[in-house]
Enzyme design. Structure first.
Site, PDB file in Angstrom:
ATOM      1  CG  HIS A 118      -0.208  -0.021   2.523  1.00  0.00           C
ATOM      2  ND1 HIS A 118       0.227   1.114   3.168  1.00  0.00           N
ATOM      3  CD2 HIS A 118       0.166  -1.056   3.311  1.00  0.00           C
ATOM      4  CE1 HIS A 118       0.819   0.796   4.296  1.00  0.00           C
ATOM      5  NE2 HIS A 118       0.814  -0.530   4.411  1.00  0.00           N
ATOM      6  CG  ASP A 119      -0.454   4.300   1.230  1.00  0.00           C
ATOM      7  OD1 ASP A 119      -1.254   5.111   0.729  1.00  0.00           O
ATOM      8  OD2 ASP A 119      -0.766   3.535   2.166  1.00  0.00           O
ATOM      9  N   GLY A 136       5.028  -1.076   2.796  1.00  0.00           N
ATOM     10  CA  GLY A 136       4.250   0.121   2.517  1.00  0.00           C
ATOM     11  C   GLY A 136       5.073   1.383   2.438  1.00  0.00           C
TER      12      GLY A 136
END
Length: 264
Positions: A118-119, A136
Site C-alpha cells: 500500500h501507498d 508500505g
C-alpha cells in the site's frame, strides 16, 4: 476481445482493443486503457486504474485491500501507467488513508511473485525482480532496478537510476545513481553501466563519481560532505538530485564501503 468465461462487472470501464482472457475477474470501479491485455485468472479489484498497452499476466492481483491493520475500508486507488508489464502472481495493494493511492509508473516491468504494498510510489521505467517484497510507503525513482529476492523496508526511498543487487535487505535509503550490495546493504559504486545505456556522458558520470567520493570515501560526515559538494563542485541536475535526496532522507542513507554510517 473479452472472453465469455471472464467476469466483468458492469460498472467497470473497459476501453477499446482490450483483451481479457478466460477466468479473469474485473470488479466494479475499475478502468482499463486501450490495448491492454489481461491474462487468465488475473484479478483486478475495486479502485484500479490501468493505463494503455499494459500486460497483466495470469494470477496477478491488483488493487487488493492493503495488508495493514489500520485500514478501515476507506476509498483508495491503485494506478498503473502505460506500457507496464506485471508478470505472474505479482500482487499490488491499493492505498490507505494516509496517501489514498498506490502508484506504478509507465514502462515498468514487475516480475513474477513480486509484492508492491500500500501507498508505494514507483516511478517510470523501473524494474522490480522476481519475488521482490516491497513494504508500505516505499518510493522508487525513475529507472531504478531492484534485483530478485530483495526486500525493502517500509518508508524506504530508492533514488533515480539506482541499482540494488539480488537478495538485498534494504533498510536504509539508497541514493540516486548508486549501486547497493552486500549485507548489510552498502554503497558499491555508481550505476555507470545503466547510466551509459541511458545516454549519460562520461563527464556526467565522472561528476557523479566525484560526488560520491565526498559522501563515502573521504571520511566526512554527512553535513560536511554536502557542504563541500555545494562549495567545491559545479552545479548540475545530477548534483542537485543527489544532494536533495540525502538532505531529505528520513531513514538515513546506506553505509559506505568501510561500514561507517553516513552522517556519523
Amino acid at each position: 476481445m473479452i472472453q465469455p468465461l471472464a467476469y466483468i462487472h458492469p460498472d467497470s470501464k473497459i476501453a477499446q482493443n482490450v483483451v481479457i482472457e478466460p477466468f479473469a475477474i474485473i470488479h466494479k470501479d475499475v478502468e482499463i486503457g486501450e490495448g491492454t491485455w489481461i491474462g487468465s485468472h488475473a484479478v483486478i479489484n475495486e479502485g484500479a486504474r490501468i493505463g494503455k498497452n499494459c500486460r497483466i499476466y495470469p494470477g496477478v492481483v491488483i488493487s487488493a485491500i492493503p495488508q495493514d491493520l489500520k485500514f478501515k475500508g476507506e476509498y483508495t486507488l491503485t494506478f498503473v501507467g502505460d506500457n507496464t508489464t506485471i508478470r505472474e502472481y505479482a500482487t499490488v495493494s491499493r492505498g490507505t488513508e494516509e496517501h489514498r493511492r498506490t502508484e506504478i509508473g509507465s514502462d515498468c516491468l514487475i516480475m513474477a511473485y513480486a509484492h508492491v504494498a500500500h501507498d508505494c510510489r514507483i516511478g517510470n521505467h523501473c524494474l522490480i525482480g522476481n519475488t521482490v517484497q516491497m513494504a508500505g510507503h516505499v518510493h522508487l525513482g525513475d529507472w531504478a532496478i531492484i534485483s530478485a529476492f530483495s526486500a525493502v523496508h517500509q518508508f524506504a526511498k530508492i533514488g533515480v537510476h539506482a541499482f540494488i543487487s539480488g537478495g538485498s535487505l534494504v533498510r536504509k535509503d539508497v541514493p540516486p545513481f548508486s549501486k547497493a550490495a552486500r549485507e548489510p546493504i552498502t554503497y558499491a559504486g555508481i550505476n555507470s553501466v545503466g547510466l551509459r545505456r541511458r545516454g549519460y556522458t562520461n563527464e556526467q558520470i565522472n561528476q557523479i563519481q566525484e560526488i560520491y567520493r565526498y559522501i563515502y570515501l573521504r571520511g566526512l560526515n554527512n553535513a560536511e560532505a554536502l557542504t563541500r559538494i555545494d562549495l567545491e563542485l559545479p552545479p548540475s541536475d545530477e548534483r542537485d538530485e543527489i544532494v536533495n535526496f540525502i538532505r531529505n532522507s528520513e531513514r538515513g542513507i546506506m553505509k559506505g564501503p568501510s561500514g561507517r554510517e553516513v552522517g556519523e
